[in-house]
Motif scaffolding. Structure first.
Motif, PDB file in Angstrom:
ATOM      1  N   GLN A 131     -14.479 -70.032 -12.099  1.00  0.00           N
ATOM      2  CA  GLN A 131     -13.538 -69.848 -13.201  1.00  0.00           C
ATOM      3  C   GLN A 131     -13.453 -71.160 -13.965  1.00  0.00           C
ATOM      4  N   GLN A 132     -13.469 -71.074 -15.291  1.00  0.00           N
ATOM      5  CA  GLN A 132     -13.365 -72.279 -16.098  1.00  0.00           C
ATOM      6  C   GLN A 132     -12.387 -72.064 -17.245  1.00  0.00           C
ATOM      7  N   HIS A 133     -11.272 -72.804 -17.217  1.00  0.00           N
ATOM      8  CA  HIS A 133     -10.363 -72.799 -18.358  1.00  0.00           C
ATOM      9  C   HIS A 133     -10.909 -73.741 -19.421  1.00  0.00           C
ATOM     10  N   GLU A 157     -11.879 -77.615 -19.283  1.00  0.00           N
ATOM     11  CA  GLU A 157     -11.682 -78.070 -17.905  1.00  0.00           C
ATOM     12  C   GLU A 157     -12.928 -77.838 -17.062  1.00  0.00           C
ATOM     13  N   GLN A 194     -15.942 -64.680 -21.289  1.00  0.00           N
ATOM     14  CA  GLN A 194     -14.584 -65.064 -21.668  1.00  0.00           C
ATOM     15  C   GLN A 194     -13.674 -63.856 -21.464  1.00  0.00           C
ATOM     16  N   LYS A 253      -2.544 -66.224 -16.744  1.00  0.00           N
ATOM     17  CA  LYS A 253      -3.283 -67.428 -16.359  1.00  0.00           C
ATOM     18  C   LYS A 253      -4.738 -67.131 -16.005  1.00  0.00           C
ATOM     19  N   SER A 257      -6.727 -65.746 -18.022  1.00  0.00           N
ATOM     20  CA  SER A 257      -7.507 -65.915 -19.254  1.00  0.00           C
ATOM     21  C   SER A 257      -8.355 -67.177 -19.121  1.00  0.00           C
ATOM     22  N   ALA A 258      -9.665 -66.999 -19.078  1.00  0.00           N
ATOM     23  CA  ALA A 258     -10.587 -68.101 -18.811  1.00  0.00           C
ATOM     24  C   ALA A 258     -12.007 -67.575 -18.967  1.00  0.00           C
TER      25      ALA A 258
END
Lengths: 110, 115
Positions: free
Chosen positions: A36-38, A41, A105, A81, A83-84
């Motif tokens: 997972q990548q926001h 980040e 996405q 949260k 959403s990433a």
């Protein structure tokens, strides 16, 4: 060549379920990771599959079919949260080189 | 706390200038990696190192150089030969690359912009 495909974007509502598919064609296979990548980040580890079947970890589950070159990540009870971007990565070479998909996405709406 | 640090968070490069991105880990990991991330594309491997004093080119090494003089450190230099350096650069490490079930751990990234 190496090819890993994921959908570009998916939208779902809070509380719903979303399934992110990943298909791969690689020379060699030593396992498949989901990250997972926001935005802006670092990617963080979600799951690893090397055998066929489903791995469940809380709200997240990951499935692998080696014969079909296919995996999915299932996100249940979606939260804002979540959403990433979700990255699929296959390890190939003998030293564990990663090949990454472009990422999916996920947008969670209220 | 153990982890990977990258600095700076943002870096600006002038035309014709070399810049160096720092990556340090205190996880006692043998392997370290540099990736480049562009919008709409997956992470692409620039260089990797399985052990101190050894490193190998990845898929897009042209215009980049690295060193691995210490286990904890794997700096990346973006040279003037890299014509399109604007990207998000991620450093990662893993305990032992031959243990395939082991994940790579990522640093927070450096965003490089060209002035």
């Amino acid at each position: 060549g190496q090819n890993i495909d994921q959908p570009t974007e998916m939208t779902a509502t809070e509380g719903a379920i979303v399934q992110i598919n990943c298909t791969y064609q690689t020379s060699g296979f030593n396992g498949l990771f989901w990250y997972q990548q926001h935005a802006g980040e670092a990617p963080t580890f979600l799951s690893y599959n090397v055998l066929d079947g489903l791995e469940e970890k809380g709200r997240f589950s990951s499935f692998l079919s080696r014969s079909k070159g296919y995996s999915y990540l299932l996100l249940k009870e979606l939260q804002m949260k979540d959403s990433a971007s979700y990255l699929c990565a296959v390890t190939t070479d003998s030293w564990g080189k990663f090949q990454f998909g472009a990422g999916t996405q996920v947008v969670v709406t209220p | 706390d153990g982890g990977i640090t990258q600095s700076p968070k943002y870096l600006f490069r002038k035309e014709g200038q070399n810049v160096t991105l720092s990556c340090e880990q205190n996880l006692n990991h043998d392997a370290m990696y540099w990736y480049r991330q562009d919008p709409g594309q997956g992470l692409r491997l620039i260089y990797y190192s399985q052990i101190v004093n050894d490193f190998q080119k990845g898929d897009i090494a042209e215009g980049y150089s690295v060193s691995r003089e210490k286990k904890e450190s794997f700096p990346l230099t973006v040279t003037s030969a890299q014509k399109n350096p604007t990207a998000f650069y991620l450093c990662a490490s893993s305990i032992d690359p031959k243990r395939f079930q082991e994940t790579q751990y990522f640093g927070p990234g450096t965003r490089l912009l060209v002035l």
